[in-house]
Scaffold this active site. Structure first.
Site, PDB file in Angstrom:
ATOM      1  CE  LYS A 112      73.390  83.538  26.509  1.00 23.44           C
ATOM      2  NZ  LYS A 112      72.254  83.562  27.461  1.00 23.44           N
TER       3      LYS A 112
HETATM    4  C1  LIG Z   1      72.259  83.982  28.774  1.00 24.74           C
HETATM    5  C2  LIG Z   1      70.935  84.227  29.399  1.00 24.74           C
HETATM    6  C3  LIG Z   1      70.780  85.034  30.552  1.00 24.74           C
HETATM    7  C4  LIG Z   1      71.966  85.633  31.294  1.00 24.74           C
HETATM    8  O1  LIG Z   1      72.600  86.652  30.597  1.00 24.74           O
HETATM    9  P1  LIG Z   1      74.069  87.159  31.040  1.00 24.74           P
HETATM   10  O2  LIG Z   1      74.493  88.094  29.973  1.00 24.74           O
HETATM   11  O3  LIG Z   1      74.926  85.917  31.098  1.00 24.74           O
HETATM   12  O4  LIG Z   1      73.936  87.810  32.371  1.00 24.74           O
HETATM   13  C5  LIG Z   1      69.496  85.260  31.030  1.00 24.74           C
HETATM   14  N1  LIG Z   1      68.416  84.704  30.437  1.00 24.74           N
HETATM   15  C6  LIG Z   1      68.526  83.931  29.331  1.00 24.74           C
HETATM   16  C7  LIG Z   1      67.302  83.346  28.737  1.00 24.74           C
HETATM   17  C8  LIG Z   1      69.776  83.663  28.770  1.00 24.74           C
HETATM   18  O5  LIG Z   1      69.875  82.875  27.683  1.00 24.74           O
END
Ligand SMILES: *Cc1c(COP(=O)(O)O)cnc(C)c1O
Length: 469
Positions: A112
């Protein structure tokens, strides 16, 4: 570049306005009106570029008209300069033709950071130009909150309020939020669960009177800029594995469908991708759609991969929009029936169209632990539980052994020590240098009751660099 709503009724916006918008006024999500498309020669010419320069070439068409090239380049250089690895998103080989794209070298150790480090800088840039300030109110069950706070901590024109469920996030996750100080940073622990937090954010978007005219901005993945930033690393990975001359496959640990949707866009922009695997945990609404054409909400299960614990996938609407020939009315209809509790299937040929590119698998906690143990035994690498789900799905759903398979490594294993321990991996995991004293740092957080009025009063009391709005 102009952006339109998936439900067809809201006005089209330019990049700047889409950055500052949450949901469209018709309840839809914004998508580009026309996707840029690159030629194979153009993509090939980007081989070997540093990450931020590749990012500039991939994202430039999306911001044209809103951010001059020189400014955008500078923002991108700063954004990806804070990552702890020179390659920003290094590829690590697991097996013969199987790779993990490590997306966890940013400040908060999850993918993220790629989007939220950029989002914070873009917001500040645009707001400075306009002479405006905004407030962010976001809910988190873990990774989004810390990444958003890290991304916004230097923003002059943003106050950020992150709501998390009191005593229900892991200690590492909590400390990654509560140990970052700034007069514009506000951590709120709600005496309730994650859904309570999310409901308060939704209610605040619906009725913004408490903000006294200050604009409210979304940081969850409905924000288009987050998706945009995630397109880049699909190009980055493919270029290192012989693309675009050669096709590549990706397996993506998936919750809200943001990350994998970026891969789908990369393909539509000209990158040869032959397969995208939706890897889910037990919360498998997307797997049920991909395997059986049923999009139906079920109860929420708490799993070892909490960042994928969702009941509905907010960005899936963006794919549905394309599958329905970009007919906003059709999407509004589907979403209405979904809201009324019905769930839905799509027409057979639309579902078949989706299945040309997408495969899927749901992986439970036991299989997640088995995969962590198996990969550790095979390679000495410790995977986090989300990435492990991606690896399991890649191994089960792979269409061709000749095509490189890239699993998105979405988080660093040190963030999820419980899963690693349950998997029986004895290796001690160490926090990276920049977080090594995390457990000694002072924390700042306000505990509030599960009460919308109390939260909104807190925001209006502190929303202007800690002072009243
Ligand atoms: C947010 C997240 C996901 C999921 O990603 P999306 O874009 O919501 O599908 C998967 N793994 C981790 C570690 C995350 O923080």
């Amino acid at each position: 570049m102009r952006y339109i709503s998936t439900r067809g009724q809201a006005p089209a916006l330019n990049f700047e306005d889409v950055l500052l918008a949450g949901l469209a006024t018709d309840g839809g999500l914004y998508v580009p009106e026309n996707l840029p498309r690159f030629t194979q020669e153009e993509i090939a010419s980007w081989a070997g570029l540093p990450y931020h320069e590749l990012a500039f070439r991939v994202m430039r068409p999306f911001v044209t008209g809103s951010i001059p090239d020189a400014d955008f380049k500078k923002i991108l250089e700063e954004t990806y300069g804070v990552f702890a690895h020179n390659a920003v998103a290094p590829l690590r080989q697991l097996n013969g033709n199987e790779w993990v794209l490590e997306l966890f070298h940013g400040p908060t150790l999850a993918f993220k950071d790629f989007a939220l480090q950029l989002l914070g800088r873009l917001l500040d840039y645009v707001l400075e130009k306009r002479g405006e300030r905004v407030v962010i109110v976001g809910a988190t069950s873990g990774d989004t909150g810390s990444a958003a706070i890290e991304g916004c901590k230097h923003c002059e024109n943003v106050d950020i309020f992150i709501l998390h469920p009191h005593n229900r996030v892991s200690e590492v996750q909590r400390r990654q939020m509560t140990t970052i100080f700034g007069e514009n940073i506000h951590n709120i622990a709600i005496e309730g669960n994650f859904d309570d937090c999310q409901e308060m954010v939704k209610a605040s978007f619906a009725d913004q009177g408490f903000l006294k005219g200050t604009r409210l901005v979304a940081v969850n993945s409905i924000n288009w800029a987050r998706i945009m930033a995630q397109i880049v690393y699909y190009f980055h990975a493919a270029l290192q594995l012989g693309g675009p001359a050669r096709s590549v496959a990706f397996s993506v640990p998936t919750g809200n469908f943001g990350d994998i949707f970026a891969g789908y866009l990369a393909r539509n922009m000209g990158l040869p991708i032959n397969q995208l695997i939706v890897a889910t945990n037990r919360n498998d609404i997307l797997h049920r759609f991909m395997s059986g054409n049923q999009y139906v909400k079920e109860t929420l299960h708490a799993t070892l991969s909490p960042s994928m614990d969702i009941m509905v996938s907010s960005n899936f609407e963006r794919l549905l929009f394309d599958l329905h020939g970009r007919n906003g009315e059709a999407i509004a209809g589907l979403m209405d029936s979904f809201k009324q509790g019905g769930g839905f299937s799509v027409e057979q040929e639309r579902w078949t169209e989706a299945r040309k590119l997408f495969d899927s698998l749901a992986v439970d906690d036991a299989q997640t632990c088995e995969t962590i143990a198996e990969v550790y035994e095979q390679t000495g690498e410790v995977l986090d539980p989300h990435t492990a789900i991606g690896v399991k799905a890649a191994r089960e759903c792979r269409r061709s052994l000749d095509i490189p398979m890239v699993i998105l490594g979405t988080a660093h294993p040190v963030k999820f020590p419980d899963a690693v321990e349950k998997a029986g991996v004895g290796k001690a995991l160490e926090l990276p240098v920049h977080l090594s004293d995390l457990f000694e740092r002072e924390e700042r957080c306000t505990v509030l009751p599960n009460d919308l009025k109390a939260v909104q009063a807190f925001v209006s009391q502190h929303g202007n660099r800690g002072k009243p709005l």
